[in-house]
Enzyme design. Structure first.
Site, short mmCIF file in Angstrom:
data_model
loop_
_atom_site.label_atom_id
_atom_site.label_comp_id
_atom_site.label_asym_id
_atom_site.label_seq_id
_atom_site.Cartn_x
_atom_site.Cartn_y
_atom_site.Cartn_z
N SER A 147 1.12 -1.02 0.38
CA SER A 147 -0.20 -0.33 0.31
C SER A 147 1.36 0.99 -0.21
O SER A 147 1.77 1.50 -0.70
CB SER A 147 -0.87 0.15 1.40
OG SER A 147 -1.87 0.87 0.88
N ASP A 289 -8.87 -5.62 -5.19
CA ASP A 289 -8.81 -4.61 -4.35
C ASP A 289 -9.09 -3.44 -5.19
O ASP A 289 -9.65 -3.14 -6.28
CB ASP A 289 -7.06 -4.83 -4.48
CG ASP A 289 -6.40 -3.00 -4.35
OD1 ASP A 289 -7.31 -2.43 -3.51
OD2 ASP A 289 -5.33 -3.64 -3.48
N HIS A 319 -7.59 -4.77 -0.45
CA HIS A 319 -6.49 -3.82 -0.24
C HIS A 319 -5.91 -4.81 0.30
O HIS A 319 -4.60 -5.31 1.29
CB HIS A 319 -6.87 -2.40 -0.93
CG HIS A 319 -5.39 -1.48 -0.43
ND1 HIS A 319 -5.13 -1.33 -1.47
CD2 HIS A 319 -5.23 -0.82 0.21
CE1 HIS A 319 -3.79 -0.79 -0.83
NE2 HIS A 319 -3.76 -0.64 -0.19
#
Lengths: 344, 344
Positions: A147, A289, A319
């Protein structure tokens, strides 16, 4: 660009000195390092870098960086026994086995809430380079970023390429998707609305709850929160609200409002030309995601040219798959780190 | 269950009497009808139903119902020339040609903000049945419902099946998806946060902006809002924020806070056994709708048995495809209404 405060950079302060142990035994230490950093959008600021390093002193180093709510405590150790944010990825039998690899992590700059200025992910990369200088780590075996951490890793590879052999970038593209940026902007508006009401923590809680919807998938919610709504004091309350309330409260308890705002913004400031990421890079995409579409990661890999390798996971966790599909992520890390060879 | 105020139900008050016209010329009228309705979760309430009817008096009637922000003014007419919420679906050359079909629509109960109580979609169906009684319309050629309107149509078909020949249900399943319910619950929390002090309208604006993200798709945002963010007064502002701000302000200007809260809740109160919908039903699903997944509409159609027909659209407009893909929706309506035959 990077102005290390040399008076302190060579003498990091250790919170706890590790007791003497055999080299094969995992040991962990924490330290703080003041640095003067030239921020891309905000001039020079003096900041304190807080890091944690786990593993034997002679082992190769892997830097681990997570989402904006991650921190320096990646995994439990004898010295720091509480669970870390990547606890299931670091341990005996894992690719990141602290008996064989040193795992380094830090608190993102801005995470303590004292830096109220725009923070570029490139600033984080410069901070990491300063930290590696101070710790006398010339080169990382790998940088593993998930991320926001994946964005930071891309800038580290572009700006300080001699610092790492390999990048593993999970669920982070070369630019934020406009839909995800809009979603984050509204979370920041929720905080602003709370601030207007003298209810800053309620605003932050609501922002986090909206963020949770972007981290997870409808599939997961469909399985977990299938119950009919209830009427509570004449108001409809749906099945997921208890879970979301708790997630918001937990986040508020550990997160300064300014930290959330500035690190959320930082994701939206990310922009990099993939061609400048000139190290071997494994890009991990999660199908489903909702923040980082597979198509954007394909574009990233195409831009990386021969340096790029794409791995795609299908996960109901969207995610957050990095934190949930730990066996599959570990297998990907094994392949990526093995292919790095002994050139360190 | 339905308690029509008979003193008024047979004598609706017309706001404007239509001037004499040839039967083939579209004419429109508006009226108001007080009714006493037994609400499923809140006892008997006396409410005013506001409707609009466009088309020649001898034509078959199609009821058109949209999302929670739709209203009685579906399309422009000589009498009411401003554009309606379904303007592109009603007109000369369309399946819903007001020269050949009468189009009836109403303001959902609760839409005026005066009903601060839980509203079940079944309550809307009962209100429509009362309205049809008062207008002396024994049977609709079809009920065409989109989003919330599709839920209302399902209840009309289940509770008052003699009232309609056919149902067209676009982007509305037999139950809300738990993820979509969570999304709406957080929008209601945004309103509540605004209500803490005196920023009710800002809370409603934020709620609407979050809702916009659920109505549209990442594909659309990717195309429209690709620009890099700007720094405005030291804060990051992303490309979609102007658009979202404007959408929020526009919504606030026309929507009472209570109306939003109670109609948003109403979607989450929806639950129906598809087997009870015993009229021919065309279910229209949009692939990529982030609120109403295709899988749920497949389940609905399976539950309808021989009464169910599924049509699937792929659209970058997601949940809002009904309002955007008007040529394709019109073609679906043409097929659905043609197959109804002359049994009215």
């Amino acid at each position: 660009m990077r102005l290390v405060n040399t008076a302190t950079a060579t003498a990091p302060r250790f919170d706890e000195a590790a007791s003497p142990t055999p080299a094969s035994r995992a040991r962990a230490m924490r330290g703080e390092l003041p640095v003067a950093l030239a921020l891309r959008h905000a001039g020079v600021h003096t900041l304190t870098l807080r890091y944690e390093l786990q593993g034997p002193g002679d082992a190769p180093v892997v830097f681990l960086a997570g989402g904006i709510s991650a921190h320096r405590h990646a995994a439990a150790s004898v010295e720091f026994p509480e669970a870390g944010w990547a606890n299931a990825l670091v341990g005996a039998g894992r690719t990141l086995d602290p008996a064989r690899v040193r795992v380094l992590a830090f608190d993102f700059i801005g995470a303590d809430g004292t830096l109220d200025a725009p923070i570029d992910p490139a600033d984080q990369a410069d901070a990491i380079a300063a930290l590696l200088d101070a710790l006398d780590i010339p080169r990382l075996r790998a940088f593993v970023g998930y991320s926001y951490g994946a964005l930071v890793g891309q800038h580290l590879a572009a700006r300080h390429r001699q610092r790492l052999e390999r990048l593993v970038a999970v669920s982070g593209a070369h630019r934020p998707h406009p839909f995800a940026s809009a979603w984050r902007a509204l979370q920041r508006h929720a905080v602003a609305l709370g601030q207007l009401q003298c209810a800053e923590q309620q605003g932050l809680s609501l922002a986090r709850q909206f963020a949770m919807l972007s981290y997870r998938t409808p599939e997961e919610f469909g399985e977990r929160f299938d119950a009919a709504p209830e009427l509570v004091n004449g108001r409809v309350r749906v099945a997921a609200e208890d879970y979301l309330d708790a997630a918001g409260a937990q986040y508020v308890a550990r997160t300064p409002v300014t930290a959330f705002l500035r690190l959320s913004e930082s994701i939206d400031l990310h922009r990099i030309d993939p061609a400048t990421i000139a190290v071997p890079t494994t890009v991990v995409a999660v199908e489903g995601d909702r923040l980082v579409p597979l198509a954007d990661l394909v574009t990233l890999v195409e831009g990386l040219g021969p340096n790029g390798h794409l791995r795609v996971l299908r996960s109901p966790y969207g995610h957050d798959a990095f934190l949930k599909e730990t066996d599959r992520i570990d297998a990907i890390l094994a392949t990526a780190l093995r292919s790095t060879g002994d050139t360190a």
